[in-house]
Design a protein around this motif. Structure first.
Motif, PDB file in Angstrom:
ATOM      1  N   CYS A  35      -6.083  -7.059  -4.892  1.00 18.05           N
ATOM      2  CA  CYS A  35      -7.041  -6.574  -3.901  1.00 18.05           C
ATOM      3  C   CYS A  35      -6.358  -6.249  -2.572  1.00 18.05           C
ATOM      4  O   CYS A  35      -6.739  -5.283  -1.907  1.00 18.05           O
ATOM      5  CB  CYS A  35      -8.181  -7.575  -3.708  1.00 18.05           C
ATOM      6  SG  CYS A  35      -9.338  -7.578  -5.102  1.00 18.05           S
ATOM      7  N   GLU A  36      -5.340  -7.016  -2.206  1.00 20.73           N
ATOM      8  CA  GLU A  36      -4.571  -6.702  -1.002  1.00 20.73           C
ATOM      9  C   GLU A  36      -3.856  -5.363  -1.164  1.00 20.73           C
ATOM     10  O   GLU A  36      -3.837  -4.548  -0.245  1.00 20.73           O
ATOM     11  CB  GLU A  36      -3.555  -7.801  -0.699  1.00 20.73           C
ATOM     12  CG  GLU A  36      -4.182  -9.052  -0.126  1.00 20.73           C
ATOM     13  CD  GLU A  36      -3.152 -10.127   0.183  1.00 20.73           C
ATOM     14  OE1 GLU A  36      -1.975  -9.784   0.466  1.00 20.73           O
ATOM     15  OE2 GLU A  36      -3.521 -11.303   0.147  1.00 20.73           O
ATOM     16  N   GLU A  37      -3.294  -5.137  -2.350  1.00 19.59           N
ATOM     17  CA  GLU A  37      -2.636  -3.863  -2.623  1.00 19.59           C
ATOM     18  C   GLU A  37      -3.647  -2.712  -2.579  1.00 19.59           C
ATOM     19  O   GLU A  37      -3.339  -1.629  -2.068  1.00 19.59           O
ATOM     20  CB  GLU A  37      -1.956  -3.903  -3.985  1.00 19.59           C
ATOM     21  CG  GLU A  37      -0.732  -4.788  -4.041  1.00 19.59           C
ATOM     22  CD  GLU A  37      -0.129  -4.868  -5.443  1.00 19.59           C
ATOM     23  OE1 GLU A  37      -0.283  -3.911  -6.234  1.00 19.59           O
ATOM     24  OE2 GLU A  37       0.483  -5.900  -5.744  1.00 19.59           O
ATOM     25  N   ILE A  38      -4.822  -2.943  -3.114  1.00 16.37           N
ATOM     26  CA  ILE A  38      -5.873  -1.927  -3.094  1.00 16.37           C
ATOM     27  C   ILE A  38      -6.253  -1.592  -1.657  1.00 16.37           C
ATOM     28  O   ILE A  38      -6.435  -0.420  -1.312  1.00 16.37           O
ATOM     29  CB  ILE A  38      -7.095  -2.391  -3.915  1.00 16.37           C
ATOM     30  CG1 ILE A  38      -6.754  -2.396  -5.411  1.00 16.37           C
ATOM     31  CG2 ILE A  38      -8.316  -1.504  -3.644  1.00 16.37           C
ATOM     32  CD1 ILE A  38      -7.797  -3.066  -6.302  1.00 16.37           C
ATOM     33  N   ALA A  39      -6.351  -2.612  -0.813  1.00 17.59           N
ATOM     34  CA  ALA A  39      -6.670  -2.378   0.600  1.00 17.59           C
ATOM     35  C   ALA A  39      -5.603  -1.500   1.246  1.00 17.59           C
ATOM     36  O   ALA A  39      -5.926  -0.553   1.979  1.00 17.59           O
ATOM     37  CB  ALA A  39      -6.805  -3.704   1.344  1.00 17.59           C
ATOM     38  N   ASP A  40      -4.351  -1.785   0.952  1.00 17.22           N
ATOM     39  CA  ASP A  40      -3.253  -0.977   1.488  1.00 17.22           C
ATOM     40  C   ASP A  40      -3.335   0.458   0.982  1.00 17.22           C
ATOM     41  O   ASP A  40      -3.148   1.412   1.740  1.00 17.22           O
ATOM     42  CB  ASP A  40      -1.895  -1.582   1.116  1.00 17.22           C
ATOM     43  CG  ASP A  40      -1.623  -2.915   1.808  1.00 17.22           C
ATOM     44  OD1 ASP A  40      -2.299  -3.217   2.825  1.00 17.22           O
ATOM     45  OD2 ASP A  40      -0.737  -3.649   1.328  1.00 17.22           O
ATOM     46  N   GLN A  41      -3.614   0.609  -0.314  1.00 11.40           N
ATOM     47  CA  GLN A  41      -3.732   1.948  -0.896  1.00 11.40           C
ATOM     48  C   GLN A  41      -4.874   2.725  -0.243  1.00 11.40           C
ATOM     49  O   GLN A  41      -4.732   3.918   0.048  1.00 11.40           O
ATOM     50  CB  GLN A  41      -3.971   1.861  -2.403  1.00 11.40           C
ATOM     51  CG  GLN A  41      -2.798   1.361  -3.192  1.00 11.40           C
ATOM     52  CD  GLN A  41      -3.160   1.047  -4.636  1.00 11.40           C
ATOM     53  OE1 GLN A  41      -4.306   1.186  -5.050  1.00 11.40           O
ATOM     54  NE2 GLN A  41      -2.173   0.608  -5.407  1.00 11.40           N
ATOM     55  N   CYS A  42      -5.993   2.058  -0.044  1.00 15.09           N
ATOM     56  CA  CYS A  42      -7.140   2.715   0.577  1.00 15.09           C
ATOM     57  C   CYS A  42      -6.775   3.230   1.972  1.00 15.09           C
ATOM     58  O   CYS A  42      -7.113   4.365   2.323  1.00 15.09           O
ATOM     59  CB  CYS A  42      -8.334   1.765   0.656  1.00 15.09           C
ATOM     60  SG  CYS A  42      -9.147   1.472  -0.930  1.00 15.09           S
ATOM     61  N   GLU A  43      -6.102   2.412   2.747  1.00 10.84           N
ATOM     62  CA  GLU A  43      -5.695   2.835   4.094  1.00 10.84           C
ATOM     63  C   GLU A  43      -4.749   4.028   4.046  1.00 10.84           C
ATOM     64  O   GLU A  43      -4.879   4.963   4.828  1.00 10.84           O
ATOM     65  CB  GLU A  43      -5.061   1.668   4.847  1.00 10.84           C
ATOM     66  CG  GLU A  43      -6.071   0.648   5.313  1.00 10.84           C
ATOM     67  CD  GLU A  43      -5.447  -0.460   6.134  1.00 10.84           C
ATOM     68  OE1 GLU A  43      -4.228  -0.710   6.003  1.00 10.84           O
ATOM     69  OE2 GLU A  43      -6.185  -1.078   6.907  1.00 10.84           O
ATOM     70  N   LEU A  44      -3.811   3.984   3.094  1.00  4.73           N
ATOM     71  CA  LEU A  44      -2.877   5.103   2.954  1.00  4.73           C
ATOM     72  C   LEU A  44      -3.597   6.392   2.577  1.00  4.73           C
ATOM     73  O   LEU A  44      -3.156   7.486   2.931  1.00  4.73           O
ATOM     74  CB  LEU A  44      -1.802   4.784   1.911  1.00  4.73           C
ATOM     75  CG  LEU A  44      -0.741   3.770   2.320  1.00  4.73           C
ATOM     76  CD1 LEU A  44       0.141   3.412   1.119  1.00  4.73           C
ATOM     77  CD2 LEU A  44       0.109   4.315   3.456  1.00  4.73           C
ATOM     78  N   GLU A  45      -4.696   6.255   1.858  1.00  2.95           N
ATOM     79  CA  GLU A  45      -5.476   7.416   1.423  1.00  2.95           C
ATOM     80  C   GLU A  45      -6.513   7.833   2.460  1.00  2.95           C
ATOM     81  O   GLU A  45      -7.279   8.764   2.235  1.00  2.95           O
ATOM     82  CB  GLU A  45      -6.155   7.103   0.093  1.00  2.95           C
ATOM     83  CG  GLU A  45      -5.169   6.878  -1.041  1.00  2.95           C
ATOM     84  CD  GLU A  45      -5.814   6.276  -2.280  1.00  2.95           C
ATOM     85  OE1 GLU A  45      -7.051   6.136  -2.326  1.00  2.95           O
ATOM     86  OE2 GLU A  45      -5.066   5.945  -3.213  1.00  2.95           O
ATOM     87  N   GLY A  46      -6.575   7.111   3.572  1.00  8.25           N
ATOM     88  CA  GLY A  46      -7.501   7.468   4.638  1.00  8.25           C
ATOM     89  C   GLY A  46      -8.871   6.832   4.535  1.00  8.25           C
ATOM     90  O   GLY A  46      -9.800   7.199   5.256  1.00  8.25           O
ATOM     91  N   TYR A  47      -9.007   5.861   3.666  1.00  9.37           N
ATOM     92  CA  TYR A  47     -10.271   5.136   3.524  1.00  9.37           C
ATOM     93  C   TYR A  47     -10.190   3.812   4.276  1.00  9.37           C
ATOM     94  O   TYR A  47      -9.098   3.304   4.517  1.00  9.37           O
ATOM     95  CB  TYR A  47     -10.571   4.832   2.049  1.00  9.37           C
ATOM     96  CG  TYR A  47     -10.735   6.046   1.187  1.00  9.37           C
ATOM     97  CD1 TYR A  47     -11.882   6.822   1.256  1.00  9.37           C
ATOM     98  CD2 TYR A  47      -9.740   6.426   0.286  1.00  9.37           C
ATOM     99  CE1 TYR A  47     -12.036   7.941   0.457  1.00  9.37           C
ATOM    100  CE2 TYR A  47      -9.880   7.536  -0.518  1.00  9.37           C
ATOM    101  CZ  TYR A  47     -11.037   8.294  -0.426  1.00  9.37           C
ATOM    102  OH  TYR A  47     -11.191   9.401  -1.208  1.00  9.37           O
ATOM    103  N   PRO A  48     -11.343   3.223   4.601  1.00  8.86           N
ATOM    104  CA  PRO A  48     -11.308   1.886   5.202  1.00  8.86           C
ATOM    105  C   PRO A  48     -10.711   0.875   4.220  1.00  8.86           C
ATOM    106  O   PRO A  48     -10.901   1.000   3.009  1.00  8.86           O
ATOM    107  CB  PRO A  48     -12.780   1.568   5.479  1.00  8.86           C
ATOM    108  CG  PRO A  48     -13.506   2.855   5.382  1.00  8.86           C
ATOM    109  CD  PRO A  48     -12.695   3.752   4.501  1.00  8.86           C
ATOM    110  N   ALA A  49     -10.025  -0.114   4.741  1.00  9.36           N
ATOM    111  CA  ALA A  49      -9.386  -1.130   3.891  1.00  9.36           C
ATOM    112  C   ALA A  49     -10.398  -2.023   3.198  1.00  9.36           C
ATOM    113  O   ALA A  49     -10.059  -2.717   2.244  1.00  9.36           O
ATOM    114  CB  ALA A  49      -8.423  -1.972   4.710  1.00  9.36           C
TER     115      ALA A  49
END
Length: 80
Positions: A35-49
């Motif tokens: 889930c931490e990795e997903i949060a990072d991925q979301c931020e990289l993609e321009g989505y909220p963490a």
């Protein structure tokens, strides 16, 4: 719930064998890491963490971990 708290409550419950408690704790820790990795991925993609995109991805990951936990539980259902 933190992993140590989870481990303590599982030991106190006395339901699972020690080796399965360790497996459960490893699975939960892996889920939290994912889930931490997903949060990072979301931020990289321009989505909220921690927005809906994050929630959906973590929900999909949770299904996998729940399946693994169900496999552990099934061993105990057979013994009853």
């Amino acid at each position: 719930m933190k992993i140590e708290e989870l481990r303590k409550s599982l030991v106190e419950a006395g339901y699972y064998k020690k080796e399965d408690i360790e497996k459960i704790c490893r699975l939960e820790a892996a889920y939290m890491d994912e889930c931490e990795e997903i949060a990072d991925q979301c931020e990289l993609e321009g989505y909220p963490a921690n927005g809906s995109n994050y929630d959906l991805r973590c929900e999909v990951a949770r299904k996998y971990y729940d399946e693994q936990l169900d496999l552990i539980d099934s061993k105990y259902e057979e013994e009853e």
